[in-house]
Write an enzyme that holds these catalytic residues in place. Structure first.
Site, short mmCIF file in Angstrom:
data_model
loop_
_atom_site.label_atom_id
_atom_site.label_comp_id
_atom_site.label_asym_id
_atom_site.label_seq_id
_atom_site.Cartn_x
_atom_site.Cartn_y
_atom_site.Cartn_z
N SER A 59 4.97 2.37 8.04
CA SER A 59 3.75 1.07 7.26
C SER A 59 5.00 1.41 5.88
O SER A 59 5.90 1.71 5.53
CB SER A 59 2.47 1.84 6.32
OG SER A 59 3.28 2.74 6.08
N ASP A 64 -0.30 -7.38 1.66
CA ASP A 64 0.68 -6.35 1.50
C ASP A 64 2.08 -6.24 0.94
O ASP A 64 2.29 -5.95 2.14
CB ASP A 64 -0.26 -5.37 2.56
CG ASP A 64 -0.11 -4.15 2.82
OD1 ASP A 64 0.38 -3.59 1.39
OD2 ASP A 64 -0.18 -3.33 3.76
N HIS A 78 0.66 -1.57 -0.10
CA HIS A 78 0.17 -0.05 -0.17
C HIS A 78 0.86 0.87 0.13
O HIS A 78 -0.10 2.21 -0.73
CB HIS A 78 -0.75 0.25 1.21
CG HIS A 78 -0.58 0.09 2.85
ND1 HIS A 78 -0.30 -0.55 3.09
CD2 HIS A 78 0.04 1.43 3.04
CE1 HIS A 78 0.17 0.35 4.40
NE2 HIS A 78 0.31 1.25 4.60
#
Lengths: 424, 248
Positions: free
Chosen positions: B198, B93, B40
């Protein structure tokens, strides 16, 4: 074939007054022509001056005939002389005068050519040994040990002649062991290919007349001279065989001479050849010469092999293999090469690492290196203590003989600084 | 990083700071040309971002120093099954970024190890999550310029699943937990990864080596009591990682 009848005019009814006949034939070369009178009946007169038959050989009168003759008389007395010379011509003339007291039948003859036997019938054939007649000619031949000269009549002593170029052979004096005719002058040349040397080995009888002088036997009238290039010629005679003569030459000349007196039974020899010898090639550092022989001769090859870890070098250039041959001049055609130690070249550089020499001269055979990685961030694939050796195939090989391109692999997950917390 | 501390120099040498169209993300070095991150991070409006828009920083713990010499990305490889147009499906992801030039490792840049497929993630094992994401201060959440770290344990899949079920009842569009994810955190909250982290590493340590157990992926708020950080479970992707690196 030349043959036929020759008759007087009107034969056998008889010839007329004033009759005449001219007849002529020639024999081929090597043949004679003959006339054989079968019948003769002419008027008889003194010296055959009235009627006559005249026979000529090459224009020379050989017979005048008249009157009557019995067949037997013709056969035994007349016919044998009616012969031409070899290749010559016979002519016959006949004439009758103006009258005859009675009628005469005339003559009849048969002419034919025949081979002339030069060997038996020609004292001038001049064959010094043998004569062989054949139709139309003859041929001379000679006894063993002689050859027919260029005049095709004279037999001359055969001296062996020519050049002896085989690697071994046998020579002997003319007629050996029978004494040859006097005044012999023979030359023998032994000439073998370069690279061989000739040895003369006199065998059996050696007998060349010598003259005794105060200084000993002298080869004054008869001799066998041995000529070796670059050496004084040797004159041999007497009854003692020289046995073996080693010449160290590939060309020898032998001259055998006798004058027209005295007696020499002659000589015979076997000649043999040996290959020339090259010098010993010597020893080679870090290599060896094969085959190992005690002596090396013409056409022998030697090969050179370097010890493991060494390479063949000639004139500063590396060569794959080496061989050299012993030449006819007793020299090796190439000098010995050298064996130089192998070199593996610079070891490959290592990304994120380096190389260390552990032993040996740099990059040479059996040098040992060790790769290392930039620790602690990289480690060597396969272990840290892999050493590489310069092997005979000029490659750097690891302990396990495997050519592996060393690689530095990153070390993961091991930071140089660890988080530390002592608070509880 | 919520509830964390400043990471000392060279203590997290695999940590990568990504700058993506003005957003900040994390990543980790796994090879001298390869960065692993969250898918992402490298998607924008449902499409992969252009590699020219990806700047990679590594080797230092201070962003101000780090920004001086960015590394240029060469190509981006997103897991083919990642499909998250509405930010509610974080399954798969994971993404790899190939760098144009290789880097040489030293004390400040070092790869993190990768787990073998099927490696056990033992609940309760304390892991290390790091990043340049927002931190909690007494005055609220701010973006840090210092790399932070915090230790949080692996939690059981059941604990995590129950937590998410509860959160789904109170919130909307809460993503679902899959077997390609695992959770880490403490039930009382206060220690967590957060926005900007992230793509960064959740590292476990075995036999003295840190290995990338997880990739910071998602969570409901940060450091919240009863909520856990959710991480992409790296061992599930070992085949894809190896294949992608070999083929590229």
């Amino acid at each position: 074939l030349l043959l036929g009848w020759v008759d007087s005019p009107g034969y056998p009814a008889g010839y007329l007054p004033h009759a005449s006949l001219n007849w002529s034939r020639c024999a081929p070369k090597g043949h004679t022509l003959s006339i054989r009178l079968m019948h003769l009946d002419l008027e008889e007169s003194k010296d055959c001056e009235n009627d006559a038959v005249k026979i000529f050989s090459n224009g020379n009168l050989i017979s005048v005939l008249c009157g009557g003759r019995e067949f037997e008389d013709l056969e035994s007395n007349v016919n044998p002389s009616l012969l031409s010379s070899p290749g010559g011509c016979l002519s016959l003339t006949f004439h009758s005068d103006y009258s005859n007291t009675k009628r005469h039948t005339g003559f009849r003859g048969f002419y034919t050519d025949q081979d002339f036997d030069e060997c038996n019938d020609d004292p001038d054939n001049a064959c010094t040994h043998f004569c062989h007649n054949h139709i139309g000619g003859y041929r001379c031949s000679c006894r063993h040990g002689y050859y027919l000269d260029g005049d095709n009549h004279t037999c001359t002593v055969s001296c062996g002649g020519g050049i002896f170029d085989e690697l071994e052979g046998h020579l002997f004096s003319p007629g050996y062991p029978t004494p040859p005719p006097h005044a012999v002058s023979c030359q023998y040349i032994i000439s073998v290919e370069p690279g061989f040397t000739v040895a003369l080995n006199f065998t059996d009888i050696f007998h060349i007349e010598s003259v005794q002088t105060e200084q000993g036997p002298n080869c004054l009238h008869h001799w066998l001279q041995v000529t070796i290039p670059d050496r004084e010629p040797m004159k041999l005679c007497g009854e003692k065989s020289p046995d073996l003569i080693v010449t160290d030459s590939n060309t020898i000349r032998l001259d055998y001479h006798t004058d027209d007196e005295g007696l020499s039974k002659g000589w015979s020899l076997d000649y043999s050849t040996h290959r020339v010898k090259c010098p010993f090639p010597g020893n080679l550092a870090n290599g060896r010469v094969t085959p190992i022989l005690t002596e090396y001769f013409y056409r022998d090859y030697i090969f050179v092999r370097c010890d493991q870890g060494y390479k063949l070098m000639m004139d500063g250039e590396e060569v794959e293999g080496f061989s050299t041959m012993c030449q006819s001049n007793a020299q090796w055609h190439l000098p010995l090469p050298e064996c130089h130690i192998l070199d593996c070249g610079e070891p490959e550089s290592l990304l994120n690492g380096g190389v260390t020499f552990l032993s040996g001269l740099q990059n040479q055979y059996l040098s040992v290196i060790q790769y290392h990685c930039n620790e602690p961030f990289y480690s060597l694939l396969g272990g840290a203590n892999v050493v590489y050796t310069c092997e005979a195939d000029r490659r750097w090989r690891s302990n396990s003989s495997i050519v592996v391109r060393p690689t530095c692999i990153p070390v993961c997950g091991q930071p140089t600084t660890l988080l530390s917390s002592y608070q509880r | 990083i919520i509830g964390g501390s400043d990471a000392p120099e060279n203590s997290i040498p695999w940590q990568v700071l990504l700058s993506l169209n003005g957003h900040r993300g994390g990543g980790m070095v796994i090879g001298d040309r390869w960065i692993m991150t969250a898918a992402h991070n490298v998607m924008a409006n449902g499409n992969p971002v252009s590699s020219e828009n990806v700047r990679i920083f590594m080797g230092l713990n201070d962003v101000n120093t780090l920004l001086v010499s960015p590394v240029i990305a060469a190509s981006i490889h997103i897991h083919p099954q990642y499909n998250n147009p509405n930010y509610v499906d974080f399954n798969h992801d994971i993404a790899l970024i190939k760098m144009q030039d290789p880097v040489t490792f030293n004390s400040s840049i070092m790869p993190i190890c990768l787990p073998a497929e099927g490696t056990a993630y033992i609940p309760g094992t304390m892991g290390l999550v790091t990043g340049f994401g927002v931190t909690a201060t007494t005055r609220g959440r701010i973006l840090t310029n210092k790399m932070k770290y915090v230790h949080v344990p692996v939690v059981t899949q059941e604990t995590c699943s129950n937590s998410i079920t509860l959160l789904k009842k109170t919130g909307t569009n809460v993503p679902s937990l899959t077997n390609n994810m695992f959770c880490a955190g403490v039930p009382e909250g206060g220690k967590d990864s957060c926005q900007g982290d992230s793509g960064g590493p959740y590292a476990l340590r075995n036999d003295g080596r840190f290995w990338a157990a997880g990739i910071v992926s998602w969570g409901v708020e940060c450091g919240k009591q009863g909520a856990y950080g959710v991480y992409t479970k790296v061992d599930q992707y070992r085949d894809w990682i190896d294949k992608t690196m070999q083929e590229n």
